[in-house]
Design an enzyme around this catalytic site. Structure first.
Site, short mmCIF file in Angstrom:
data_model
loop_
_atom_site.label_atom_id
_atom_site.label_comp_id
_atom_site.label_asym_id
_atom_site.label_seq_id
_atom_site.Cartn_x
_atom_site.Cartn_y
_atom_site.Cartn_z
N ALA A 51 -3.44 12.86 -22.67
CA ALA A 51 -3.40 11.38 -22.86
C ALA A 51 -4.85 10.71 -22.39
CB ALA A 51 -2.29 10.87 -21.76
N GLY A 53 -7.73 12.32 -21.96
CA GLY A 53 -8.79 12.96 -22.97
C GLY A 53 -8.93 12.23 -24.27
N ALA A 235 -3.68 5.88 -18.62
CA ALA A 235 -4.59 6.20 -19.78
C ALA A 235 -4.00 4.81 -20.84
CB ALA A 235 -4.35 7.24 -20.32
N LYS A 285 -3.86 13.16 -4.25
CA LYS A 285 -2.73 12.49 -4.38
C LYS A 285 -1.49 12.86 -5.08
CE LYS A 285 -4.30 10.97 -8.60
NZ LYS A 285 -3.42 10.93 -9.98
N ARG A 347 2.47 10.72 -14.12
CA ARG A 347 3.48 11.74 -14.62
C ARG A 347 4.02 12.65 -13.48
NH1 ARG A 347 -0.94 15.01 -18.08
NH2 ARG A 347 -1.71 13.07 -18.44
N ASN A 348 3.07 12.44 -12.30
CA ASN A 348 3.66 13.33 -11.26
C ASN A 348 4.89 12.78 -10.31
OD1 ASN A 348 1.82 15.80 -10.62
ND2 ASN A 348 0.37 13.98 -11.37
N GLN A 375 -0.13 18.12 -12.80
CA GLN A 375 -1.08 18.92 -12.00
C GLN A 375 -0.97 19.04 -10.49
OE1 GLN A 375 -4.78 19.43 -14.59
NE2 GLN A 375 -3.87 20.45 -13.09
#
Length: 462
Positions: A51, A53, A235, A285, A347-348, A375
């Site tokens: 997203a 990138g 993004a 984070k 997303r996390n 991540q």
């Protein structure tokens, strides 16, 4: 090839914008700095089409893509990734809900393939739809058409500026491959990394390895030519012109001109010399965002429970920054703002919610369809491994004996047991919050502030 798309007036770009904010002058200034002669293209390539990138490449294309005689903007992604029928059906709905996108695809004679894919009569590929401006990890936000390259050597061998849009877990391997294509280079490229994540290394002393360091070690490119860009942003919202801030970190030679080159009216880019620390904070984070998602799901979005979690997780982050930075107070604003936006829509946090609801399982891995790489999972393992080393011990306030720093970070310990060891269920995050023996968050901050905690060796410094 990238086609010319019309400029629309509804706030969505989806094509080259011939803006009035001095684009050509900024481009000429960067070209001069890179030693470009007249008629010699400035070649910019993004590697990795997640997203952020994809949005980053699209922002550059929108701002500078019309200056074709001076700059070439391309993006590389791996070929062969298919788009399943359910995603194709959703993509078709998105296309038909946006008149500007619909008209653009019809004009480019590309609409029919989306009709056929919706009916199951054709298979679409991720690189194919990216050329039309659709990122597989962000279907609901159409971008401008992009020039996509699926051959990595072709994409990078003569690139002047490379944008690393890969997850940190894939950065090292891909740049080791890229280094083989750069053996005969006469000039040194500039690399901007967007990756947020870390690895842990224990030899010769416990220390963090960041994506920019991975890139330098893999390619031999000096750190002064590698920069990190991050900030509190989502993004899709940036591409839809929500006002956003970011910070590009690195050596003086490149960060200031690149900040100016990347800056747009709705996307303000500041610059800072402290590359590695900001990069590490970008990974930190994500760790606590997963836990926040779990708490939100398990308490039915209880504002009280979420605020209790926020108090404890931020105190742990502040505690950890005192280990990592000589002047941690300078990082408080950027770290907390990046954490806040990740808790709201990242997303996390979403991943934590889905785990707690049972809609995802750990066995599915941390690369999730429609979202990309989570991540925070690998970051939990890396931070736990580092902070559990006895060589970094701090004085326990009650027991008056040295303990590993992780012993004062109960949220991190619990996330490690849930996500990495898989010893306990997601519900254990609530038990950690309700433990009467847990310190008042203020106490943890006071412990960090009242001791000489700074461990420069953690960031590979003497």
């Amino acid at each position: 090839m990238v086609g010319t798309a019309e400029v629309v007036q509804n706030g969505h770009s989806n094509g080259s914008i011939h803006n009035g904010n001095g684009a050509e002058e900024k481009l000429d200034e960067l070209r001069r700095l890179l030693g470009k002669a007249k008629g010699d293209l400035l070649r910019i390539v993004g590697v990795g089409a997640g997203a952020w990138g994809s949005v980053f490449a699209a922002l550059l294309q929108d701002s500078y893509g019309h200056l074709r005689e001076k700059v070439q903007i391309r993006i590389w992604r791996r070929p062969g990734r298919t788009v399943d029928r359910a995603t194709a059906e959703h993509l078709f709905e998105v296309i038909n809900s946006r008149e500007d996108v619909l008209r653009r695809l019809i004009r480019r004679c590309a609409y029919l393939k989306y009709v056929e894919a919706r009916l199951g009569d054709r298979t679409l590929y991720a690189d194919e739809i990216l050329r039309d401006g659709f990122c597989l990890n962000m279907i609901d936000t159409p971008l401008c058409p992009l020039k996509v390259v699926t051959n990595l050597q072709e994409a990078v061998w003569d690139a002047d500026i490379v944008i690393n849009g890969l997850p940190s877990t894939e950065t090292r391997e891909l740049f080791e491959e890229i280094s083989r294509y750069w053996k005969e280079r006469l000039t040194t490229p500039v690399i901007i990394s967007l990756a947020k994540g870390i690895e842990a290394a224990l030899d010769p002393v416990p220390h963090i390895i960041t994506p920019t360091q991975m890139i330098s070690r893999a390619t031999g490119i000096p750190m002064e030519n590698i920069l990190y860009l991050g900030g509190p942003n989502i993004a899709s919202e940036i591409y839809n012109k929500e006002y956003a801030n970011a910070r590009i970190c690195g050596a003086d030679k490149w960060r200031k001109p690149l900040a100016k080159f990347l800056r747009q009216p709705h996307f303000i880019v500041w610059d800072n010399s402290d590359l590695v620390t900001h990069e590490v904070m970008g990974g930190l984070k994500n760790v606590y965002a997963i836990g926040a998602g779990m708490v939100a799901a398990l308490t039915n979005e209880s504002a009280t429970s979420k605020s209790v979690y926020f108090a404890h997780c931020t105190s742990e982050m502040i505690f950890i920054t005192h280990l990592l930075a000589e002047e941690p107070e300078k990082l408080a604003g950027p770290l907390l703002s990046d954490t806040y936006v990740t808790l709201l829509k990242g997303r996390n946090a979403w991943y934590g919610q889905m785990l707690a609801k049972g809609e995802l399982s750990l066995d599915m891995g941390d690369s999730i369809k429609g979202k990309g790489m989570i991540q925070g999972v690998s970051a939990v393992g890396a931070f736990y491994e580092l902070l559990s080393q006895s060589s970094l011990s701090v004085l326990h306030p009650d027991e008056n004996k040295p303990v590993a720093p992780v012993e004062l970070c109960p949220i991190l310990k619990t996330l490690y047991k849930i996500l990495i060891k898989r010893e306990i269920p997601s519900q254990a995050i609530l038990q950690a919050l309700r433990d009467e023996t847990m310190y008042d968050p203020r106490d943890r901050i006071e412990i960090a502030q009242s001791h000489s905690f700074y461990r420069p060796s953690l960031l590979g410094q003497p």
